[in-house]
Design a protein around this motif. Structure first.
Motif, PDB file in Angstrom:
ATOM      1  N   ARG A  29       1.372  -2.160 -15.783  1.00  0.00           N
ATOM      2  CA  ARG A  29       0.405  -1.989 -16.881  1.00  0.00           C
ATOM      3  C   ARG A  29       1.099  -1.378 -18.092  1.00  0.00           C
ATOM      4  O   ARG A  29       1.927  -0.484 -17.968  1.00  0.00           O
ATOM      5  N   PHE A  30       0.762  -1.894 -19.275  1.00  0.00           N
ATOM      6  CA  PHE A  30       1.343  -1.410 -20.533  1.00  0.00           C
ATOM      7  C   PHE A  30       0.201  -0.908 -21.427  1.00  0.00           C
ATOM      8  O   PHE A  30      -0.742  -1.651 -21.715  1.00  0.00           O
ATOM      9  N   ARG A  31       0.296   0.384 -21.869  1.00  0.00           N
ATOM     10  CA  ARG A  31      -0.735   0.979 -22.750  1.00  0.00           C
ATOM     11  C   ARG A  31      -0.041   1.642 -23.936  1.00  0.00           C
ATOM     12  O   ARG A  31       0.940   2.362 -23.779  1.00  0.00           O
ATOM     13  N   LYS A  32      -0.562   1.333 -25.136  1.00  0.00           N
ATOM     14  CA  LYS A  32       0.033   1.912 -26.329  1.00  0.00           C
ATOM     15  C   LYS A  32      -1.010   1.984 -27.450  1.00  0.00           C
ATOM     16  O   LYS A  32      -1.825   1.078 -27.616  1.00  0.00           O
ATOM     17  N   LEU A  33      -0.957   3.104 -28.241  1.00  0.00           N
ATOM     18  CA  LEU A  33      -1.896   3.309 -29.351  1.00  0.00           C
ATOM     19  C   LEU A  33      -1.286   2.840 -30.668  1.00  0.00           C
ATOM     20  O   LEU A  33      -0.086   3.022 -30.917  1.00  0.00           O
TER      21      LEU A  33
END
Length: 335
Positions: free
Chosen positions: A22-26
């Motif tokens: 999973r890849f999460r970025k703001l």
């Protein structure tokens, strides 16, 4: 996979292209978050670690056909090789090529050996199968190693080369002249004895390749053209023969019958080839040069010609002069 706005006004790209990662970025803007989502998705789609290539399920017969289309058709014996490879596919029940089991192949080879197939033939056939995988890999048609790469060839004992003595040559020529039913046998035999030609090379000679006291052989086993001088009398004999009987036609069966009548016994498979061995053997016995012999015979490597080196006079003389008995003091042979 989604892009969501957060309470603080930023945008969260939450991407899970493949289960377990999973890849999460703001990001400050929605467009940046969407571009990141697209970047992750496209890169993972191209990553071979996450997208393994489908296993090659092609059968051995399919690879044999592909080999013949791309390479085998160019070989002089391509059709013959393909026939042998097709027969192999049938015997092995046409396995998936990349899963060809060396043990299964070895078992088939053993059964064929027990049925009387010679080790040389079995080694040749193994070479044909290996060539299919090697050529197709070189052409980018397969990307896996040759499954038979580590199989060992049968060890073949070197056979003694049979050649005719002067007396046997005379007996053979007499048998040909007195009872041969094919007029072409005699000139073909004479050409083999005079030039070291293979039977097929001499049999295929045409008038355009006999000139200026020399014979030129083309379409040879090594695919090389070679020219060998002959006696003027032999050239005249062959030209006169062509005027009376036309160009040579198939005569090997008549030659074998004449050989049988002469009483000369040769090992199996060496009937016509013994003529070539006879030329080479007499050439070396009379002091011929081994490198010259290589050129006359058209051997691709000197190692093949070295089989005749032991017949050279100097070789035989050294065996007598340099053996250990020649220098033992105080010892004499007594009868």
């Amino acid at each position: 996979m989604t892009v969501k706005k957060q309470p603080d006004g930023r945008w969260l790209a939450d991407v899970q292209p493949i289960r377990g990662q999973r890849f999460r970025k703001l990001f400050k803007t929605k467009a940046e978050a969407q571009r990141y989502e697209q970047y992750i998705t496209s890169n993972k789609a191209a990553d071979p670690a996450w997208n393994p290539k489908a296993q090659d399920r092609r059968r051995l017969s399919e690879l044999v056909g592909l080999w013949f289309d791309l390479h085998g058709h160019m070989l002089k014996d391509g059709e013959r090789r393909k026939a042998k490879l097709d027969a192999l596919c049938v015997r092995l029940r046409d396995p998936i090529a990349m899963k060809l089991d060396p043990a299964t192949y070895a078992h088939d080879r053993r059964l064929r050996a027990e049925a009387g197939i010679t080790p040389k033939t079995l080694n040749n056939e193994l070479g044909y199968v290996r060539a299919v995988f090697n050529e197709l890999r070189g052409l980018g048609q397969i990307d896996y190693a040759n499954p038979l790469e580590l199989m060992k060839l049968y060890r073949i004992e070197e056979r003694e080369l049979s050649w005719l003595t002067q007396e046997q040559i005379a007996d053979l020529l007499t048998a040909i002249r007195e009872g041969c039913d094919n007029p072409h046998v005699e000139p073909i035999v004479l050409l083999c004895l005079a030039t070291g030609a293979r039977w097929s090379e001499a049999e295929g000679l045409t008038p355009s390749r006999l000139r200026n006291g020399a014979v030129t052989y083309s379409k040879t086993k090594s695919s090389k053209v070679r020219t060998v001088p002959i006696q003027p009398e032999l050239e005249a004999f062959i030209r006169d023969h062509w005027k009376r009987h036309g160009q040579f036609t198939g005569a090997i069966t008549s030659f074998r019958r004449a050989l049988s009548r002469s009483g000369i016994v040769l090992p199996k498979g060496q009937a016509s080839h013994a003529l070539r061995h006879t030329f080479a053997s007499h050439f070396m016995q009379k002091g011929g040069n081994i490198l010259t012999l290589q050129k006359i015979l058209g051997h691709s490597s000197l190692a093949m010609t070295m089989r005749y080196a032991h017949l050279a006079p100097e070789h035989l003389a050294e065996a007598v002069r340099l053996n250990p008995l020649a220098s033992v003091r105080g010892y004499a042979l007594e009868s």
